[in-house]
Design a protein around this motif. Structure first.
Motif, mmCIF file in Angstrom:
data_model
loop_
_atom_site.group_PDB
_atom_site.id
_atom_site.type_symbol
_atom_site.label_atom_id
_atom_site.label_comp_id
_atom_site.label_asym_id
_atom_site.label_seq_id
_atom_site.Cartn_x
_atom_site.Cartn_y
_atom_site.Cartn_z
ATOM 1 N N LEU A 86 47.143 -33.614 50.873
ATOM 2 C CA LEU A 86 45.843 -34.270 50.774
ATOM 3 C C LEU A 86 45.631 -34.819 49.370
ATOM 4 O O LEU A 86 46.213 -34.340 48.391
ATOM 5 C CB LEU A 86 44.708 -33.285 51.111
ATOM 6 N N ARG A 87 44.775 -35.818 49.285
ATOM 7 C CA ARG A 87 44.255 -36.316 48.016
ATOM 8 C C ARG A 87 42.736 -36.379 48.135
ATOM 9 O O ARG A 87 42.212 -36.861 49.140
ATOM 10 C CB ARG A 87 44.797 -37.713 47.679
ATOM 11 N N HIS A 88 42.036 -35.926 47.122
ATOM 12 C CA HIS A 88 40.578 -35.944 47.112
ATOM 13 C C HIS A 88 40.115 -36.931 46.039
ATOM 14 O O HIS A 88 40.339 -36.714 44.843
ATOM 15 C CB HIS A 88 40.020 -34.546 46.840
ATOM 16 N N LEU A 89 39.505 -38.011 46.465
ATOM 17 C CA LEU A 89 39.034 -39.058 45.566
ATOM 18 C C LEU A 89 37.520 -38.919 45.414
ATOM 19 O O LEU A 89 36.789 -38.947 46.409
ATOM 20 C CB LEU A 89 39.401 -40.434 46.116
ATOM 21 N N VAL A 90 37.061 -38.775 44.197
ATOM 22 C CA VAL A 90 35.642 -38.564 43.913
ATOM 23 C C VAL A 90 35.032 -39.882 43.452
ATOM 24 O O VAL A 90 35.533 -40.525 42.516
ATOM 25 C CB VAL A 90 35.441 -37.479 42.841
ATOM 26 N N GLY A 91 33.952 -40.287 44.109
ATOM 27 C CA GLY A 91 33.284 -41.526 43.755
ATOM 28 C C GLY A 91 32.266 -41.339 42.648
ATOM 29 O O GLY A 91 32.106 -40.251 42.082
ATOM 30 N N GLY A 116 20.770 -39.703 46.363
ATOM 31 C CA GLY A 116 20.086 -38.747 45.504
ATOM 32 C C GLY A 116 20.907 -38.329 44.307
ATOM 33 O O GLY A 116 20.766 -37.199 43.831
ATOM 34 N N GLY A 117 21.768 -39.235 43.828
ATOM 35 C CA GLY A 117 22.586 -38.915 42.666
ATOM 36 C C GLY A 117 23.866 -38.175 42.980
ATOM 37 O O GLY A 117 24.626 -37.812 42.071
ATOM 38 N N ARG A 118 24.150 -37.943 44.248
ATOM 39 C CA ARG A 118 25.385 -37.248 44.622
ATOM 40 C C ARG A 118 26.565 -38.204 44.603
ATOM 41 O O ARG A 118 26.424 -39.412 44.774
ATOM 42 C CB ARG A 118 25.262 -36.632 46.015
ATOM 43 N N ALA A 119 27.742 -37.640 44.400
ATOM 44 C CA ALA A 119 28.986 -38.402 44.439
ATOM 45 C C ALA A 119 29.787 -37.985 45.661
ATOM 46 O O ALA A 119 30.010 -36.787 45.883
ATOM 47 C CB ALA A 119 29.809 -38.179 43.166
#
Length: 484
Positions: free
Chosen positions: A67-72, A79-82
């Motif tokens: 897996l790869r986890h890409l954070v935006g 609400g300010g979440r990524a």
């Protein structure tokens, strides 16, 4: 820096990359084609093949190498979440971890792109050519002669059908279906794993090669020269590679501000229902810790037959309109086996529910199994006590040093004190013969009892292991609401 030349380079061994590489290798048999994948060539762990465990893949430690986890970036609308985007890494790409549904969208989705080359009518023949659909060749909608298995979900919970990439209860390996099983027909195709595309090399506005690293991105080691590059890295990494290569907003090769923009990310809202009445005769299908006895039974069925609730995930789907005035469907709905009921309560098939009204029945199954095991042990102990009494009546005594083993010859204490006359000798011979026969019977019965006890212990250990696996899988999942 080493240099290798190909006629075509396909970047990404996911569903699109495998289909593109297969088509190129078949239509251009004299061309050298490379399929480049950042992930490894290793087979995915068994958990990733079980359809019902798909929701736990993203958080399972054993699945992380695939897996790869890409954070935006934080978004105001959230609400300010990524958002964290989980993608597959290996041969098959994100088909290693997706929900296996086979959905091609609606004609309106393709029309919205405004490109006649990508219209629904132009794309449908390619879809049908790839399908090996269990529904048969329902032209022009479905095909049956292609390499990619497509089947209806196992109807374990609700009476509905949904095409999915599941075959005989396990996830379909897209790479295996499109590339591996027909590699003898495509000798001109080379698969390069553990190879990350870092940058596309341009001469003017023509792509002439790709700079690749060892998969970790630590070092640029090779340049792959080519005539054409086919980009199949997905909606996130394809624009990222273009931007690194000078194609995008204020790009050094080509200024295209739209590259990396207009990402459409589907949002999911889980809706949970609770049934208060009309659930007589229904069976809980919930993947919850309170339903472990039923899950253990289903897991054993899945291991033996590849059927049951573990053999499916999404079982029904629909495209619907969010409001009556909408011209085309703008929402999709799915029903899964994770939180559902099935039965004939209320006069007909039950809709998906999450109530656990018959939880006592599930726990009663476990209690009955434990009670049966205790009864078998009690019978074994009673048999041993009975045999001991028979020996004592016959004049023998068990060996004190080993209570579970009997001496080959057991002499009667009364016979030792008897006279040595003919009658006494006859009695002794008869007593010894009887004891010897009983010894043989005891040894035979002890062997049977030992085998039964061993089988019982093995069954208990297997039962405990299955419960532990299910319990760990549930504990490793992130807290989430149920889905219909």
């Amino acid at each position: 820096m080493r240099t290798t030349a190909f006629d075509f380079i396909v970047l990404g061994a996911g569903a699109a990359g495998c289909a593109a590489a297969r088509a190129l290798a078949a239509k251009c048999p004299d061309a050298a084609i490379a399929l480049v994948e950042q992930g490894s060539r290793r087979h995915a762990v068994p958990m990733m093949q079980v359809p019902a465990l798909q929701p736990f893949i993203a958080t399972s430690g054993k699945c992380q190498p695939f897996l790869r986890h890409l954070v935006g970036q934080p978004e105001e609308n959230l609400g300010g979440r990524a958002l964290v985007h989980t993608r597959g890494s290996g041969l098959g790409g994100s088909t290693l971890c997706n929900d296996m549904r086979y959905l091609r969208g609606t004609a309106a989705d393709y029309a919205a792109w405004g490109d006649d080359a990508w219209s629904w009518d132009r794309m449908l023949p390619y879809f049908t050519a790839l399908e090996a659909n269990t529904r048969g060749a329902l032209r022009p909608v479905h095909g049956a002669d292609g390499p990619l298995p497509v089947s209806d979900a196992d109807r374990s919970s609700i009476d509905a059908s949904l095409n999915s990439h599941i075959q005989r209860g396990t996830r379909v390996g897209v790479f295996d279906a499109l590339i591996e099983e027909e590699q003898h027909r495509t000798p001109n195709l080379v698969v390069l794993t553990d190879t990350r595309a870092e940058q596309i090399v341009f001469e003017g506005r023509s792509a002439v090669g790709v700079l690749v690293s060892d998969g970790t991105g630590r070092r640029l080691s090779t340049r792959l020269d080519c005539g054409r590059v086919v980009l199949c890295l997905g909606a996130l990494e394809s624009p990222a590679l273009l931007q690194r290569s000078g194609v995008g907003k204020a790009g050094t090769v080509l200024d295209l501000p739209a590259v990396g923009q207009n990402l459409i990310q589907g949002c999911t809202a889980d809706i949970v229902f609770r049934a208060l009445t009309g659930m007589e005769g229904a069976t809980s299908r919930s993947l919850s810790a309170r339903n472990l006895p039923y899950l253990w039974q289903q897991w054993r069925e899945y291991q033996e037959e590849r059927t049951g609730v573990f053999a499916t995930l999404a079982e029904a789907g629909a495209f619907v309109r969010s409001r009556p005035t909408a011209a085309v469907p703008d929402l999709s709905s799915s029903s899964t086996a994770r939180r559902s009921w099935a039965g004939t309560g209320g006069g007909g098939p039950c809709a998906p529910w999450t109530a656990l009204e018959n939880e006592k029945d599930s726990n009663a199954q476990l209690r009955r199994k434990l009670e049966e095991s205790a009864k078998r042990e009690a019978v074994s102990e009673e048999l041993e006590r009975t045999l001991r009494r028979d020996l004592e009546v016959a004049g023998g005594t068990p060996a004190a040093a080993s209570p579970t083993r009997w001496p080959s010859t057991i002499r009667s204490g009364a016979a030792e004190r008897a006279d040595q006359g003919p009658a006494a000798a006859h009695r002794r011979r008869g007593g010894y013969t009887r004891v010897t026969e009983l010894n043989k019977q005891v040894e035979e019965l002890e062997g049977r009892a030992a085998a039964a006890n061993a089988a019982l212990r093995e069954e208990k250990e297997k039962f405990s292991q299955q419960l532990l696996v299910a319990h760990n899988a549930l504990r490793s999942s992130r807290p989430a609401t149920s889905s219909t």
